[in-house]
Structures are given as C-alpha cells and as structure tokens.
Design an enzyme around this catalytic site. Structure first.
Site, PDB file in Angstrom:
ATOM      1  CD  GLU A  36      33.554  49.349  12.374  1.00 16.84           C
ATOM      2  OE1 GLU A  36      34.262  48.985  11.421  1.00 16.84           O
ATOM      3  OE2 GLU A  36      33.208  48.588  13.284  1.00 16.84           O
ATOM      4  CB  THR A 101      42.448  41.739  17.462  1.00 13.17           C
ATOM      5  OG1 THR A 101      41.828  43.017  17.504  1.00 13.17           O
ATOM      6  CG2 THR A 101      42.226  41.082  16.105  1.00 13.17           C
ATOM      7  CG  HIS A 157      34.385  30.714  20.480  1.00 15.20           C
ATOM      8  ND1 HIS A 157      35.404  29.891  20.919  1.00 15.20           N
ATOM      9  CD2 HIS A 157      34.470  31.854  21.217  1.00 15.20           C
ATOM     10  CE1 HIS A 157      36.073  30.525  21.866  1.00 15.20           C
ATOM     11  NE2 HIS A 157      35.528  31.709  22.073  1.00 15.20           N
ATOM     12  CE  LYS A 161      37.440  32.418  18.235  1.00 17.85           C
ATOM     13  NZ  LYS A 161      37.882  33.821  18.186  1.00 17.85           N
TER      14      LYS A 161
HETATM   15  P1  NAD Z   1      33.176  41.715  14.625  1.00 14.26           P
HETATM   16  O1  NAD Z   1      33.425  41.233  13.237  1.00 14.26           O
HETATM   17  O2  NAD Z   1      31.758  41.803  15.100  1.00 14.26           O
HETATM   18  O3  NAD Z   1      33.843  43.156  14.827  1.00 14.26           O
HETATM   19  C1  NAD Z   1      35.073  43.564  14.291  1.00 14.26           C
HETATM   20  C2  NAD Z   1      34.903  45.003  13.834  1.00 14.26           C
HETATM   21  O4  NAD Z   1      36.177  45.530  13.435  1.00 14.26           O
HETATM   22  C3  NAD Z   1      33.978  45.125  12.616  1.00 14.26           C
HETATM   23  O5  NAD Z   1      32.924  46.053  12.897  1.00 14.26           O
HETATM   24  C4  NAD Z   1      34.889  45.636  11.518  1.00 14.26           C
HETATM   25  O6  NAD Z   1      34.254  46.503  10.582  1.00 14.26           O
HETATM   26  C5  NAD Z   1      35.938  46.390  12.351  1.00 14.26           C
HETATM   27  N1  NAD Z   1      37.159  46.698  11.595  1.00 14.26           N
HETATM   28  C6  NAD Z   1      37.812  45.923  10.688  1.00 14.26           C
HETATM   29  N2  NAD Z   1      38.861  46.598  10.173  1.00 14.26           N
HETATM   30  C7  NAD Z   1      38.875  47.814  10.778  1.00 14.26           C
HETATM   31  C8  NAD Z   1      39.717  48.961  10.668  1.00 14.26           C
HETATM   32  N3  NAD Z   1      40.758  48.989   9.828  1.00 14.26           N
HETATM   33  N4  NAD Z   1      39.443  50.047  11.429  1.00 14.26           N
HETATM   34  C9  NAD Z   1      38.397  50.041  12.286  1.00 14.26           C
HETATM   35  N5  NAD Z   1      37.549  48.986  12.413  1.00 14.26           N
HETATM   36  C10 NAD Z   1      37.798  47.884  11.679  1.00 14.26           C
HETATM   37  O7  NAD Z   1      34.019  40.764  15.570  1.00 14.26           O
HETATM   38  P2  NAD Z   1      33.921  40.597  17.165  1.00 14.26           P
HETATM   39  O8  NAD Z   1      33.097  39.392  17.490  1.00 14.26           O
HETATM   40  O9  NAD Z   1      33.574  41.907  17.800  1.00 14.26           O
HETATM   41  O10 NAD Z   1      35.422  40.184  17.500  1.00 14.26           O
HETATM   42  C11 NAD Z   1      36.514  41.041  17.168  1.00 14.26           C
HETATM   43  C12 NAD Z   1      37.810  40.419  17.632  1.00 14.26           C
HETATM   44  O11 NAD Z   1      37.852  40.385  19.063  1.00 14.26           O
HETATM   45  C13 NAD Z   1      38.017  38.965  17.184  1.00 14.26           C
HETATM   46  O12 NAD Z   1      39.380  38.786  16.880  1.00 14.26           O
HETATM   47  C14 NAD Z   1      37.619  38.158  18.406  1.00 14.26           C
HETATM   48  O13 NAD Z   1      38.215  36.887  18.439  1.00 14.26           O
HETATM   49  C15 NAD Z   1      38.156  39.048  19.492  1.00 14.26           C
HETATM   50  N6  NAD Z   1      37.568  38.850  20.827  1.00 14.26           N
HETATM   51  C16 NAD Z   1      38.420  38.938  21.883  1.00 14.26           C
HETATM   52  C17 NAD Z   1      37.954  38.850  23.170  1.00 14.26           C
HETATM   53  C18 NAD Z   1      38.907  39.045  24.321  1.00 14.26           C
HETATM   54  O14 NAD Z   1      38.488  38.967  25.489  1.00 14.26           O
HETATM   55  N7  NAD Z   1      40.184  39.324  24.056  1.00 14.26           N
HETATM   56  C19 NAD Z   1      36.592  38.639  23.405  1.00 14.26           C
HETATM   57  C20 NAD Z   1      35.725  38.558  22.309  1.00 14.26           C
HETATM   58  C21 NAD Z   1      36.233  38.679  21.014  1.00 14.26           C
END
Ligand code: NAD
Length: 268
Positions: A36, A101, A157, A161
């Site tokens: 993280e 992401t 969503h 989000k």
């Molecule tokens: P979330 O906020 O629950 O999780 C994101 C995590 O990233 C957090 O725990 C945060 O602390 C961590 N983070 C931030 N900066 C960091 C760093 N420098 N190093 C390590 N960790 C770091 O969000 P989420 O709901 O899990 O979604 C995350 C992303 O995934 C979003 O952009 C979302 O749109 C995307 N997403 C994509 C899909 C897909 O199929 N491609 C599906 C669901 C979500």
C-alpha cells in the site's frame, strides 16, 4: 510447474482485497506480496486477514520496488498517479503488470505505452469477460446500424466511485465509435444540463448515475426511429474483475513486451 508469483499493489483497497482472495484460490498462482502507499493505516497487517480470509502469513508492506523485484506479475487497481509510478517500476524490473485503474488521462496513457516497450502490460478499464464481449457486440452493432441510430451510454456505480463517466463506459464509447469509423473524442457528449439545444447528429452521449453499493451497470442504447436496441451488462460482484485480472496476469507472464487488452487475453 512452479506457481506464478503475483504481487498486489493497493492490496488493502476494495479491489485489492478481492484480488488477494482470488490469487489465494487460483491454482498455479501464489501471492508474492501486497503493498500500500507509505503511511497506510493497515501496514503490517496480515494480507489474508485484511481480505477476510484465514491469515496467509504475509503482511501488507510499503516497498513497491521490492514487490516488483520478487513477483512474476503485479496487479494494480489503485489511483492514476500510483499506476504510472508502478508502470515505470514494471519497465525497470521487466515484471508483467496488469493495470485496472481507471481515470488515467492521455498523458498517463502515453507513459503506460512507453513502459510497455520494456515489459508486458495488460491495461483494461474492465476485466470482466462479459463486458469485453459486450464491447465486441457494441462495435459490431455500431458498424451495422446506420448513423441515424443515436448512441447513448448509461452507467451506474456505487457512491464511492471518484471518476465519471466510468472507464468502462468510455471503453464502450470507443468501441461504438470504432464500429462507426469515427473518433470518440470528436463526437462524445458528456453531461447535458440546461438549454442544450437539440441532439447533435452523430454524437455518442454519456449519462452517469451514482449511488448505493452498485458494483457496475452499463447499457449501450441505439435509439432509432420507432425502435430501440439496448445492450446491457450488470456486474454482480468484484470477483468477476478479480478473476479477469488474475487470468490476465497468468497470460502476461513470459509474453514479449507490449501493451495488451483484455480482448487479447480472452481472444475475443
Ligand atoms: P479503493 O479506493 O478501494 O482502492 C484503491 C487502493 O489503492 C487504496 O487502498 C489506496 O490506498 C491504494 N493506493 C493509492 N495510492 C497507492 C500507492 N502509491 N501505492 C499503493 N497503493 C496505493 O478503490 P477500488 O474500488 O478498489 O478501485 C481502484 C481502481 O480500480 C479504480 O480506478 C476503479 O475504477 C478501478 N476498477 C477497475 C476495474 C476493472 O475491471 N478494470 C474494476 C473495479 C475497479
């Protein structure tokens, strides 16, 4: 054959936890670690416990470089700035990277493409099999229907989000634009409010809803004179994205450097 070591950045996030569960139950894969951002409240906690499983004997760390050095592939569902930093680390260490992401802008996309000259990167706004099939169907429908069918994309969503329209909605828009032989940037109508005037012919419109715990609903509407075709996908849980991401990681290990999509992974 030795199991493939998969590391997870953002391992305490909503998707991060789903990814830990998915790697733990996937045959042929083993968890290479999870990190993280420095200062995160959960650093030092067991990755399994964090994800609602039995302890896995690996704790959440903050050293992303060490993770990339130790893993065969890394999964990244974080924030745009972090994903770009991780793409550089993947290029430096030659580690396969799966980026889920969303909200990454054109300058960020250029950085990911540059990193993909040095390592295999799978980048997709949506890792589910169903949505990637939907994109293929939307492209086909847009190619077959004449331009008098107005294309509108509706997405909903959960309330947490942070980016809109969703990366998936934009990817569906790009698929529709490709089918029509136009560039999405030139025809996209994002957000109508007030006295907008009539719809511009050829536009691809986006409408965004936010609320509750909706994992992700997408509908592409082709509205013609006297008929309407709607192609929809509803995600029932985050597991389907996690399954696709782990599948992409296993597929990417050992591939030549390049930027790949889920359609490459799934052979669609
Ligand atoms: P979330 O906020 O629950 O999780 C994101 C995590 O990233 C957090 O725990 C945060 O602390 C961590 N983070 C931030 N900066 C960091 C760093 N420098 N190093 C390590 N960790 C770091 O969000 P989420 O709901 O899990 O979604 C995350 C992303 O995934 C979003 O952009 C979302 O749109 C995307 N997403 C994509 C899909 C897909 O199929 N491609 C599906 C669901 C979500």
């Amino acid at each position: 054959m030795a199991a493939i070591g998969i590391g997870i950045v953002g391992a305490a996030g909503r998707m991060g936890q789903a990814l830990v569960r998915e790697v733990a139950r996937t045959e042929g894969a083993k968890l290479a670690g999870g990190v993280e951002a420095p200062g995160h409240a959960s650093l030092g906690r067991d990755l399994g416990t964090l994800a609602g499983l039995e302890p896995l004997g690996r704790v959440l760390g903050a050293d992303a470089r060490a993770l990339f050095e130790n893993a065969d592939a890394v999964l990244d569902f974080t924030i745009p700035a972090a994903s770009l930093a991780h793409a550089s680390l993947a290029a430096e260490t030659g580690t396969a990277l799966v980026i889920g992401t969303t909200g990454i802008d054109a300058a960020g996309a250029a950085k990911i493409r540059a990193a993909a000259a040095k390592c295999a990167i799978v980048w997709a706004a949506n890792m589910s099999v169903g949505v990637n099939l939907l994109a293929a169907l939307v492209e086909q429908a847009a190619a077959k229907l004449d331009p008098h069918y107005d294309i509108e994309i509706l997405e909903m969503h959960h309330r947490h989000k942070v980016d809109a329209p969703s990366g998936t909605a934009l990817a569906l828009g790009r698929a529709a634009a490709k089918g029509r032989g136009v560039e999405l940037e030139r025809v996209s109508a994002r957000g109508r409010d007030g006295h907008t005037g009539p719809r511009r012919p050829g536009d691809i419109g986006f409408a965004v809803l936010r609320g509750g715990d909706v994992v992700g609903d997408h509908t592409v509407i082709f509205a013609g004179e006297g008929e309407r075709i709607e192609l929809s996908h509803r995600a029932g849980g985050r597991e389907l994205f996690a399954q696709g991401a782990v599948r992409a990681a296993l597929w990417a290990v050992g591939r030549p450097p390049g930027l790949y999509s889920m359609r490459d992974v799934l052979g669609l």
